[in-house]
Write an enzyme that holds these catalytic residues in place. Structure first.
Site, short mmCIF file in Angstrom:
data_model
loop_
_atom_site.label_atom_id
_atom_site.label_comp_id
_atom_site.label_asym_id
_atom_site.label_seq_id
_atom_site.Cartn_x
_atom_site.Cartn_y
_atom_site.Cartn_z
N HIS A 1 -14.85 6.91 3.41
CA HIS A 1 -13.56 6.20 3.43
C HIS A 1 -12.46 7.03 4.11
O HIS A 1 -11.74 6.55 4.98
CB HIS A 1 -13.16 5.84 2.00
CG HIS A 1 -11.68 5.66 1.79
ND1 HIS A 1 -10.87 6.65 1.27
CD2 HIS A 1 -10.86 4.62 2.09
CE1 HIS A 1 -9.62 6.21 1.25
NE2 HIS A 1 -9.59 4.98 1.73
N PHE B 1 -1.67 7.13 4.29
CA PHE B 1 -1.61 5.97 3.40
C PHE B 1 -0.35 5.14 3.63
O PHE B 1 -0.38 3.92 3.53
CB PHE B 1 -1.67 6.40 1.93
CG PHE B 1 -2.96 7.05 1.55
CD1 PHE B 1 -4.17 6.52 1.98
CD2 PHE B 1 -2.99 8.18 0.75
CE1 PHE B 1 -5.39 7.11 1.62
CE2 PHE B 1 -4.20 8.77 0.39
CZ PHE B 1 -5.39 8.24 0.82
N HIS C 1 -10.39 6.48 7.95
CA HIS C 1 -8.93 6.54 8.07
C HIS C 1 -8.55 7.54 9.16
O HIS C 1 -7.73 7.26 10.04
CB HIS C 1 -8.29 7.00 6.76
CG HIS C 1 -7.98 5.90 5.80
ND1 HIS C 1 -6.86 5.13 5.91
CD2 HIS C 1 -8.64 5.45 4.71
CE1 HIS C 1 -6.83 4.25 4.92
NE2 HIS C 1 -7.91 4.41 4.17
N HIS D 1 -4.68 6.34 -5.72
CA HIS D 1 -5.82 7.03 -5.10
C HIS D 1 -6.33 8.15 -6.03
O HIS D 1 -5.65 8.52 -6.97
CB HIS D 1 -5.43 7.61 -3.75
CG HIS D 1 -5.28 6.55 -2.71
ND1 HIS D 1 -4.10 6.11 -2.24
CD2 HIS D 1 -6.23 5.81 -2.06
CE1 HIS D 1 -4.28 5.16 -1.35
NE2 HIS D 1 -5.57 4.94 -1.23
N HIS E 1 -11.30 -1.51 4.42
CA HIS E 1 -11.36 -1.50 2.96
C HIS E 1 -12.26 -2.59 2.40
O HIS E 1 -12.76 -2.49 1.28
CB HIS E 1 -9.97 -1.54 2.34
CG HIS E 1 -9.54 -0.15 1.97
ND1 HIS E 1 -9.87 0.43 0.77
CD2 HIS E 1 -8.91 0.80 2.70
CE1 HIS E 1 -9.42 1.67 0.75
NE2 HIS E 1 -8.84 1.92 1.91
N HIS F 1 -7.67 -1.55 -4.98
CA HIS F 1 -7.86 -2.05 -3.61
C HIS F 1 -8.57 -3.40 -3.59
O HIS F 1 -8.33 -4.21 -2.71
CB HIS F 1 -8.61 -1.02 -2.75
CG HIS F 1 -7.77 0.18 -2.39
ND1 HIS F 1 -7.61 1.26 -3.23
CD2 HIS F 1 -7.03 0.46 -1.28
CE1 HIS F 1 -6.81 2.15 -2.65
NE2 HIS F 1 -6.44 1.69 -1.47
N HIS G 1 0.82 -1.20 0.00
CA HIS G 1 0.00 0.00 0.00
C HIS G 1 0.86 1.26 0.00
O HIS G 1 0.64 2.19 -0.77
CB HIS G 1 -0.94 -0.01 1.21
CG HIS G 1 -2.05 1.00 1.10
ND1 HIS G 1 -2.06 2.17 1.81
CD2 HIS G 1 -3.17 1.02 0.33
CE1 HIS G 1 -3.15 2.85 1.49
NE2 HIS G 1 -3.84 2.17 0.60
CU1 C2O Z 1 -5.35 3.04 -0.34
CU2 C2O Z 1 -8.00 3.75 2.18
O1 C2O Z 1 -6.42 3.65 1.20
#
Ligand code: C2O
Length: 554
Positions: A301, A322, A305, A168, A335, A177, A148
């Site tokens: 999302h 990230f 995080h 992203h 995810h 993902h 990642h």
């Molecule tokens: Cu690639 Cu929620 O991150």
């Protein structure tokens, strides 16, 4: 059908004129054997040569990076003292999805049966043990987290260029993902010799799952991570509109309503597939600006995080950035739910088309290690249907489906609420250091089918940023999102676009809010020629510049 073959077929039938490159690729891929298409491009004089000859005439899908050219990751403009480059291998296989037998069923993490949890913990324990016994084993816990970091924090360049690659803020977000979790899940399954193992999902869109699943909060479990916000241990209710938590919201019922309203908007008020999936991103393009992300990526999302990461760490590690997100086992369940949103969205009976048929999307390709430590090349177009990948999600209630805000009884008169609203010419470009109220013209008086575009958003790469948008709010400072006037949200984690001149940091994107239902909900006056748009900064607004706002026909 083999993924390689389908990829070749799409290429050979795509609507763009078949170039020499495409033809040569076609020939080479029927021969099979892991030929990187980029090599062929380079054979034609390098990417720049190809681009110069053909500038903008046709795009090419994003291709896998040269893993050997992996560099230093960066975050918010600072190079990190972290090496997150996965091991490299010369042999690359084209991945073929295995035939599907019984589907693996991903269960909700908050009601995991005891034996299931034991199995999951054992798998993670073994994955963590690989870090010790063989740090270069690509199946190891840290190596999985590195995947990642490398793809998300500019450690890779697009092959044959010095332009950073980032998955992203574009239409690659969901497919990349999905592949990442797919291999992670298969690796866990193979470590415990259980091919039925399916990754639990964190059901944060359902009130029953709106807290960190307790399986992640047991300090003696391999699922535990110390780098989390200590205020957000269960039973703290998640906040899908999380800003910076100051003050921490205390009214749980209100939070639940806000979360459901958020999901409703992200899932149901989408007009074009790109609004949900993220906008296009093709080879040779700079890292997309955050405003090119789809509704879920830039909304719920991002909030999760930020809500889980520890604000006492420099970059809100682990989940708050990230580069470190994959170090928290909760990341993969988070995810998994993001991925589930894609599945649910595709199944919605809303009018918006659910598929992107652009070959530049379908043929985008990535590299991952599979459960046999083989380096495989995969294609975005092969993950559109999770069932073909051998897994599905346990059916659970989806309460946000019905969470459309109640319709206002009273009709708002624009002239009554526009006193402190300004004309766009006076406002833009706008630094969002305070709430802005803007009087925006409709396409025609009474027009019902319209979209609002918030254009040319530039957000500082170094900050977490969030703002909300309302239409015809009577309040100067609207607070809640479970109300008819709330149109949607923009949020992003700190993320730098790239090095030096290759940076999205000056890049700008625009986001779209669909207004048709909103007009009904706010009981808009059919004669209105204008609406009042309120933009409310929620986090670091002074680091956001908005270029303009306009209303267009849908
Ligand atoms: Cu690639 Cu929620 O991150």
């Amino acid at each position: 059908m083999a993924s390689l073959q389908s990829s070749c077929m799409v290429l050979s039938t795509n609507h763009k004129p078949p170039s020499a490159t495409a033809r040569r690729f076609h020939v080479s891929c029927s021969g099979g054997g892991g030929v990187d298409r980029r090599d062929l491009l380079l054979g034609l004089g390098g990417l720049y040569g190809a681009k110069a000859a053909n500038l903008n005439a046709r795009a090419e899908p994003i291709q896998p990076p040269d893993m050997k050219a992996c560099g230093v990751p960066d975050v918010g403009g600072v190079s990190l003292d972290v090496n997150c480059c996965p091991p490299t291998l010369d042999a690359i296989k084209n991945y073929v999805l295995p035939p599907v037998g019984k589907l693996r069923v991903r269960p909700p993490a908050h009601k995991l049966p005891h034996e299931y949890l034991a199995k999951y913990e054992e798998a993670i324990r073994r994955m963590r043990a690989l870090d010790e016994t063989d740090p270069d084993d690509p199946r190891g816990f840290t190596q999985q987290a590195n995947v990642h970091c490398a793809y998300c924090n500019n450690a890779y360049d697009q092959a044959g260029t010095d332009i950073p690659l980032s998955i992203h803020f574009s239409w690659l977000f969901f497919p990349w993902h999905r592949w990442y979790l797919y291999f992670y899940e298969r690796i866990l399954g193979s470590l415990i010799q259980d091919p039925t193992f399916a990754l639990p999902f964190w059901n944060w869109d359902n009130p029953r799952g709106m807290h960190l699943p307790s399986i992640f909060d047991n300090e003696n479990s391999p699922l535990y991570d110390t780098n989390r916000n200590p205020l957000h241990r269960p039973p703290a209710v998640v906040d899908l509109q999380f800003t910076n938590g100051k003050p921490e919201p205390t009214d749980d019922e209100r939070l639940v309503r806000s979360n459901l309203a958020t999901m409703y908007k992200e899932m149901m008020r989408v007009r074009k597939p790109e609004d949900f999936m993220g906008q296009s991103y093709v080879a040779g393009e700079e890292v997309p600006p955050p405003a090119k992300a789809g509704t879920v990526e830039r909304g719920s999302h991002t909030s999760i995080h930020r809500w889980v990461g520890d604000p006492n760490n420099p970059y809100h590690e682990d989940l708050g950035n990230f580069y470190s997100a994959g170090r928290d086992p909760a990341f993969y369940s988070h995810h998994s739910n993001v991925d589930r949103m894609w599945t649910l969205w595709r199944g919605l009976k809303t009018k918006v088309p659910k598929a992107i048929n652009d070959p530049d999307y379908l043929n985008a390709a990535f590299l991952f290690y599979d459960e046999n430590k083989e380096l495989v090349r995969v294609r975005a177009g092969d993950v559109l249907d999770n069932k073909k990948m051998g897994y599905e999600y346990k059916d659970v209630d989806v309460p946000w489906l019905y969470f459309r805000p109640p319709r206002r009884a009273a009709r708002v008169k624009v002239k009554d609420i526009s006193k402190n609203a300004q004309r766009p010419e006076k406002v833009f470009p706008l630094t969002l250091s305070r709430i802005a109220r803007v009087l925006v013209s409709k396409t025609a008086p009474g027009a019902a089918d319209e979209d609002l575009l918030v254009e040319h958003i530039h957000a500082s790469p170094d900050e977490f940023v969030k703002f909300d948008v309302y239409v015809n709010s009577e309040e100067d400072d609207p607070k809640d999102v479970d109300q008819a006037e709330y149109a949607g949200t923009f949020a992003k984690l700190p993320h730098r676009g790239g090095r030096g001149h290759h940076s999205h940091d000056k890049g700008k994107g625009s986001i779209r809010f669909s207004l048709q239902e909103l007009y009904e909900d706010i009981n808009i006056d059919g004669d209105d020629e204008e609406v009042v748009v309120t933009i409310v900064p929620r986090a670091n607004g002074r680091h956001v510049i908005i270029g303009g706002i306009k209303i267009v026909k849908a």
